[in-house]
Scaffold this motif. Structure first.
Motif, short mmCIF file in Angstrom:
data_model
loop_
_atom_site.label_atom_id
_atom_site.label_comp_id
_atom_site.label_asym_id
_atom_site.label_seq_id
_atom_site.Cartn_x
_atom_site.Cartn_y
_atom_site.Cartn_z
N TYR A 43 0.79 -1.33 0.03
CA TYR A 43 -0.12 -0.01 0.07
C TYR A 43 0.84 1.26 -0.10
CZ TYR A 43 1.06 0.81 4.85
OH TYR A 43 1.80 0.88 6.12
N HIS A 89 -5.47 2.21 1.48
CA HIS A 89 -5.88 1.00 0.51
C HIS A 89 -5.65 -0.30 1.03
CE1 HIS A 89 -6.54 3.12 -3.59
NE2 HIS A 89 -7.35 3.85 -2.62
N TRP A 90 -6.67 -1.12 1.14
CA TRP A 90 -6.44 -2.63 1.78
C TRP A 90 -6.42 -2.72 3.17
CZ3 TRP A 90 -8.45 -5.37 -1.87
CH2 TRP A 90 -8.06 -5.53 -3.15
N TYR A 118 -5.52 -6.79 6.79
CA TYR A 118 -5.81 -6.37 5.04
C TYR A 118 -6.93 -7.13 4.32
CZ TYR A 118 -0.78 -4.92 5.21
OH TYR A 118 0.37 -4.23 5.31
N PHE A 133 -7.66 -7.65 1.45
CA PHE A 133 -7.59 -8.59 0.46
C PHE A 133 -7.34 -10.32 0.97
CE2 PHE A 133 -3.10 -6.65 0.54
CZ PHE A 133 -2.80 -7.77 1.10
N LEU A 167 -1.66 -4.38 -7.07
CA LEU A 167 -2.61 -4.36 -5.85
C LEU A 167 -3.51 -3.09 -6.28
CD1 LEU A 167 -0.38 -5.53 -3.01
CD2 LEU A 167 -2.44 -6.54 -3.96
N GLN A 168 -2.71 -1.85 -6.75
CA GLN A 168 -3.56 -0.69 -7.08
C GLN A 168 -4.61 -1.24 -8.14
OE1 GLN A 168 -0.34 1.96 -7.59
NE2 GLN A 168 -1.08 3.12 -6.17
N HIS A 219 -7.42 -3.13 -6.60
CA HIS A 219 -8.21 -2.57 -5.54
C HIS A 219 -9.11 -1.79 -6.47
CE1 HIS A 219 -9.53 0.89 -2.92
NE2 HIS A 219 -8.95 0.08 -2.13
N THR A 264 -11.55 -4.01 -7.77
CA THR A 264 -12.65 -4.66 -6.67
C THR A 264 -13.73 -3.64 -6.28
OG1 THR A 264 -10.83 -6.10 -5.94
CG2 THR A 264 -12.65 -5.56 -4.45
N TYR A 265 -13.41 -2.30 -6.18
CA TYR A 265 -14.27 -1.26 -6.04
C TYR A 265 -15.08 -0.99 -7.10
CZ TYR A 265 -15.81 3.27 -3.87
OH TYR A 265 -16.47 4.29 -3.47
N GLU A 299 -12.46 -0.55 2.33
CA GLU A 299 -12.09 -1.03 3.31
C GLU A 299 -13.09 -0.93 4.44
OE1 GLU A 299 -8.88 -0.31 0.69
OE2 GLU A 299 -10.60 1.11 1.60
N LEU A 324 -13.96 -9.05 -4.80
CA LEU A 324 -12.67 -9.46 -4.98
C LEU A 324 -12.58 -10.79 -5.90
CD1 LEU A 324 -9.70 -9.04 -4.29
CD2 LEU A 324 -9.99 -10.53 -2.31
#
Length: 305
Positions: free
Chosen positions: A85, A94-95, A131, A133, A225-226, A229, A232-233, A270, A281
């Motif tokens: 992150y 994030h996360w 986290y 995730f 991961l960005q 994220h 997922t959002y 989150e 996810l």
């Protein structure tokens, strides 16, 4: 600084605040007193101690417990800054599941596995639980919980203004209910399997600090991961998730989207439940394999507007 008369070692994957709380319990100090008297730290927000810390705290905790400073740092979320992150600070990251309320929006509470706490000889909290995730316990293959099974109050083990006791790590601070008292669940095994595989893949990619992204080759973990994220959002809303189910046949068409219907649409990722995060996810894990075409497809339904 000499070794403390009480100096328990951290457990595998133990979170810094959990380790400090166990020390505080044995010393009969509250967390503020521990930071102030033992660590000589004026840390203003013990709730944020996992991701906002001082070098002095790290040094003195290492000396007092006889542990290398590297072991102490590994227990913090700060250790993952820059490749899991970005932008460590007191706000939302994030996360990372938050420990406080932001903009008058209450959080669900700290995530935990009831069965892990019940099985622990001495209950402690895993760093991996912080986290978002990781919504599923990889040992017991069930969604993490964030509230008390009795009164449903959001659970958090920080008790800054009281002397902690050995029940504080596995009993509700509001009603005293045992956190391991959650009934058996019947989550969709396909969803659990999907998340189990995603979490294992993420752990491996984070460990080597690189991921393979279709059509892009190897990219740093933080970039992957960005992207994950954002995807997922983007599919957090039931109507967008339904679109993914329709257009991506590798996702079970009858996957339940009910967890996505429980939260306000503008709630940060989150601050959603592990079930809602896990559902989104699972869909995002499919979308990222269609990168970057998935961005065009999602853009067409306004997912990024």
């Amino acid at each position: 600084m000499s070794l403390w008369p009480i100096h328990p070692k951290p457990y595998p994957d133990e979170l810094l605040s959990s380790w400090l709380m166990r020390i505080a319990i044995q010393f009969r100090f509250n967390l503020n007193s521990l930071c102030r008297q033992l660590l000589e730290s004026n840390h203003a927000a013990p709730r944020e101690i996992d991701r906002v810390y001082s070098d002095t705290l790290i040094k003195r905790l290492a000396e007092g417990t006889g542990q290398p400073q590297e072991i102490v740092r590994e227990a913090t979320l700060v250790e993952d800054e820059g490749y899991v992150y970005l932008n460590r600070h007191h706000g939302m990251n994030h996360w990372i599941f938050p420990t406080t309320t932001f903009e008058k929006m209450a959080h669900h509470g700290l995530a935990y596995c009831p069965e892990c706490l019940a099985a622990d000889a001495e209950p402690y909290y895993r760093k991996s639980w912080r986290y978002a995730f990781n919504p599923v316990c990889p040992v017991h293959r069930r969604f993490l919980k964030q509230a008390c099974p009795g009164c449903e109050a959001p659970f958090i083990y920080f008790a800054m203004d009281m002397i902690p006791h050995d029940r504080i790590m596995h009993h509700c601070l509001q009603c005293g209910h045992w956190l391991g008292d959650w009934p058996a669940e019947s989550a969709d095994p396909r969803l659990i399997d999907c998340l189990f595989n995603i979490q294992a893949s993420l752990a491996a990619g984070i460990a080597r600090n690189t991921f393979e992204l279709p059509n892009c080759g190897s990219i740093p973990a933080i970039a992957y991961l960005q992207i994950l994220h954002a995807l997922t959002y983007a599919v957090r809303l039931p109507k967008r998730a339904a679109w993914v189910l329709t257009h991506y046949p590798c996702v079970p068409a009858d996957l339940s989207l009910s967890p996505l219907e429980q939260d306000h649409e503008n709630l940060p990722l989150e601050m959603r439940s592990p079930e809602a995060i896990g559902t989104a996810l699972c869909l995002a894990g499919t979308l990222i394999d269609d990168w970057p075409a998935c961005v065009v497809n999602l853009g067409g339904i306004g997912a990024f507007s």
